[in-house]
Write an enzyme that holds these catalytic residues in place. Structure first.
Site, PDB file in Angstrom:
ATOM      1  N   LYS A 223     -34.893  10.663  12.593  1.00  0.00           N
ATOM      2  CA  LYS A 223     -35.550  10.851  13.885  1.00  0.00           C
ATOM      3  C   LYS A 223     -37.032  11.141  13.692  1.00  0.00           C
ATOM      4  O   LYS A 223     -37.436  11.651  12.648  1.00  0.00           O
ATOM      5  CB  LYS A 223     -34.927  12.066  14.607  1.00  0.00           C
ATOM      6  CG  LYS A 223     -33.522  11.856  15.131  1.00  0.00           C
ATOM      7  CD  LYS A 223     -33.024  13.131  15.803  1.00  0.00           C
ATOM      8  CE  LYS A 223     -31.606  12.966  16.321  1.00  0.00           C
ATOM      9  NZ  LYS A 223     -31.483  11.967  17.405  1.00  0.00           N
TER      10      LYS A 223
ATOM     11  N   ARG B  85     -20.509   9.976  17.820  1.00  0.00           N
ATOM     12  CA  ARG B  85     -19.326   9.175  18.157  1.00  0.00           C
ATOM     13  C   ARG B  85     -18.416   9.021  16.934  1.00  0.00           C
ATOM     14  O   ARG B  85     -17.205   8.887  17.072  1.00  0.00           O
ATOM     15  CB  ARG B  85     -19.761   7.824  18.729  1.00  0.00           C
ATOM     16  CG  ARG B  85     -20.515   6.953  17.782  1.00  0.00           C
ATOM     17  CD  ARG B  85     -21.306   5.861  18.485  1.00  0.00           C
ATOM     18  NE  ARG B  85     -22.537   6.376  19.101  1.00  0.00           N
ATOM     19  CZ  ARG B  85     -23.373   5.632  19.826  1.00  0.00           C
ATOM     20  NH1 ARG B  85     -23.131   4.347  20.038  1.00  0.00           N
ATOM     21  NH2 ARG B  85     -24.451   6.178  20.344  1.00  0.00           N
TER      22      ARG B  85
END
Ligand code: BES
Ligand code: MN
Ligand code: ZN
Length: 503
Positions: free
Chosen positions: A279, A353
């Site tokens: 990120k 996920r």
């Protein structure tokens, strides 16, 4: 470290408020209020209250505060809190008004507070009392506990609820206290820095909390995770020296052997750097809160156990860091899930996920009949709905409606999002069963669809709390930082089990 929140001793007083024995009376004041239902209060302030209204200094607009010394009413201070329009006096509004009032009491070092429950339609009394108690608890939280100077404010030690002493009011006080306490516990976990709250530490804290709530807990370590074949969780964990954990909480009340087994699965990424798909630096610090879904599950499970709700509930929190260590998973790697499905990892930052996929599989293996996962899952959900709204994705629709109704009773703003099956093609993989990203467009939906792959044919709902879990801006009723999002919704869902279980 000094404690970041404190419990409150709550009692109900159905007597006359003039005979109160508190440091401050917190009084919600509506915009259209003429104080007719509070005879003597204005006089006890020496006319300050009505004078402030005449001067338009205090109009009763939501969250305005007017504090003035009292000459009577058995208290040193009146803290009048604007409550907005009387017609809009809901549980959610009551909770915020109580937080604002209790924060004002704390900053004036007034530890014993009384709250005057203003008239509302009788079918709402219990929900308003519950919310007021919760609101005072939420005010009894300090995010700055790691500053070396002591706290600038006092704690609320005692709360007198001025309302008729009925069985419903007593029940409301009990529920509000428990839910308030465990919302604060969840906030504490989410605010904790990543170097302190590692997956192992999260499991330790969950063990302590569950122990105090008489809630059975099991913690799966590396070996157990490996034996179960949770390759998605292991894939994410590989980039860190800190080992993963799976926290398993089981609320199995005595005598409840039939009916649904609700399962809550919470994302427990104790720090999300993005991994190899790293990120940007800006705001990466906020990713210490990427276990907010897990914290909500831990908090809600403890509250459910303490309230002794007559329904079986499982709580599962797959916990790991997502770091770009030398052994980290790489874009293009293929992982095999515990369910046997293979996943091509195209972006290591889509890690939530992955761990939830194995978490849902484990919930099914333990006998769950209804699934709800909670996760700070996607930036896309914040783009779609803003910072303060939870995205709800579910199948079938009837289960989504049940979860939505619970969120409404909880006063947590939640919005139903679509689960378009044909969007599955967006995360097709050439070499594995599917990939872990569906691209920029509809990113919250494709993320939800990925998780759904692991729900089998069970009713499943997914709460994307990426926005509401963390307050970027301070509000009068919410300091910056962790909010405890979803704790109340999960508790409400379990409380309503009698209503949805048969369907
Ligand atoms: N934890 C983040 C989502 C997030 C972002 C939560 C900002 C709260 C605030 C999640 O793991 C993530 O990185 N999601 C990616 C998915 C993408 C790579 C497909 C995202 O939303 O950008
Ligand atoms: Mn991520
Ligand atoms: Zn994440």
């Amino acid at each position: 470290m000094p404690s970041v929140h404190q419990p409150v001793v709550v009692r109900i007083d159905g007597g006359r408020p003039e005979n109160g024995q508190v440091d401050a009376w917190i009084v919600p004041v509506f915009e259209e209020d003429a104080f007719v239902d509070l005879p003597g209060l204005d006089e006890a302030t020496g006319g300050e209250l009505s004078a402030a209204r005449t001067r338009a200094e205090f109009k009763g607009k939501a969250f305005e505060v007017l504090a003035c010394p009292l000459r009577a009413w058995g208290a040193r201070y009146l803290i009048a809190v604007g409550a907005g329009a009387r017609a809009a006096w809901t549980g959610a509004q009551a909770r915020r008004v109580a937080t604002v009032g209790a924060l004002a009491a704390r900053s004036r070092r007034l530890p014993r507070v009384g709250v005057l429950c203003r008239p509302c339609p009788s079918d709402q009394v219990a929900s308003v009392v519950e919310s007021l108690v919760e609101g005072v608890y939420l005010a009894n939280y300090d995010g700055a506990a790691r500053k070396s100077e002591g706290p600038a404010q006092s704690w609320v030690s005692e709360l007198v609820m001025q309302t008729a002493d009925t069985a419903a009011a007593r029940q409301a006080v009990a529920v509000g206290s428990v839910v308030g306490e465990f919302t604060n516990q969840a906030r504490e976990l989410v605010n904790e820095p990543g170097n302190i709250l590692t997956p192992r530490e999260l499991a330790e804290r969950a063990t302590a909390l569950a122990g105090a709530a008489s809630l059975p807990i099991e913690v799966l370590d590396d070996d157990a995770i490996g034996r179960l074949g949770m390759g998605l969780l292991q894939g994410v964990a590989r980039g860190s020296k800190e080992p993963p954990r799976v926290i398993v909480l089981r609320h199995e009340p005595a005598g409840v052997t039939a009916g649904p087994v609700l399962a809550f699965i919470g994302k427990g990424i104790t720090f999300d750097s993005g991994g190899i798909s790293i990120k940007p630096a800006e705001n990466m610090d906020k990713m210490k809160g990427d276990m907010a879904g897990g914290a909500a599950v831990i908090g809600a499970m403890c509250a459910i156990a303490r309230l002794n709700l007559p329904v079986r509930v499982l709580g599962i929190v797959p916990a790991t860091e997502n770091l770009p260590g030398g052994n980290a998973m790489k874009p293009g790697d293929v992982l095999t899930s515990a369910a046997g499905k293979t996943v091509e990892v195209l972006n290591t930052d889509a890690e939530g996920r992955l761990v939830l996929g194995d978490g849902l599989w484990y919930a099914r293996r333990l006998g769950a009949t209804h699934l709800v996962d909670v996760a700070t899952l996607t930036g896309a959900c914040m783009i779609a709905l803003g910072k303060t709204t939870t995205g709800l994705f579910a199948a079938p629709e009837s289960w989504g409606a049940t979860v939505l109704a619970a969120s409404e009773r909880a006063g947590e703003r939640t919005w139903s999002m679509p689960v378009f099956e044909d969007y599955r093609e967006l995360f097709r993989s050439d070499i594995a069963d599917f990939s872990n990203t569906g691209g920029r467009y509809g990113g919250a939906i494709t993320a939800a669809l990925f998780i759904k792959e692991f729900a089998g044919d069970l009713p499943w709902a997914h709460l994307d709390i990426a926005g509401p879990a963390w307050a970027e801006e301070a509000k009068p009723y919410q300091p910056k930082g962790a909010t405890g999002a979803a704790v109340r919704t999960l508790v409400e869902l379990a409380r309503a089990a009698g209503e949805w279980a048969g369907r």
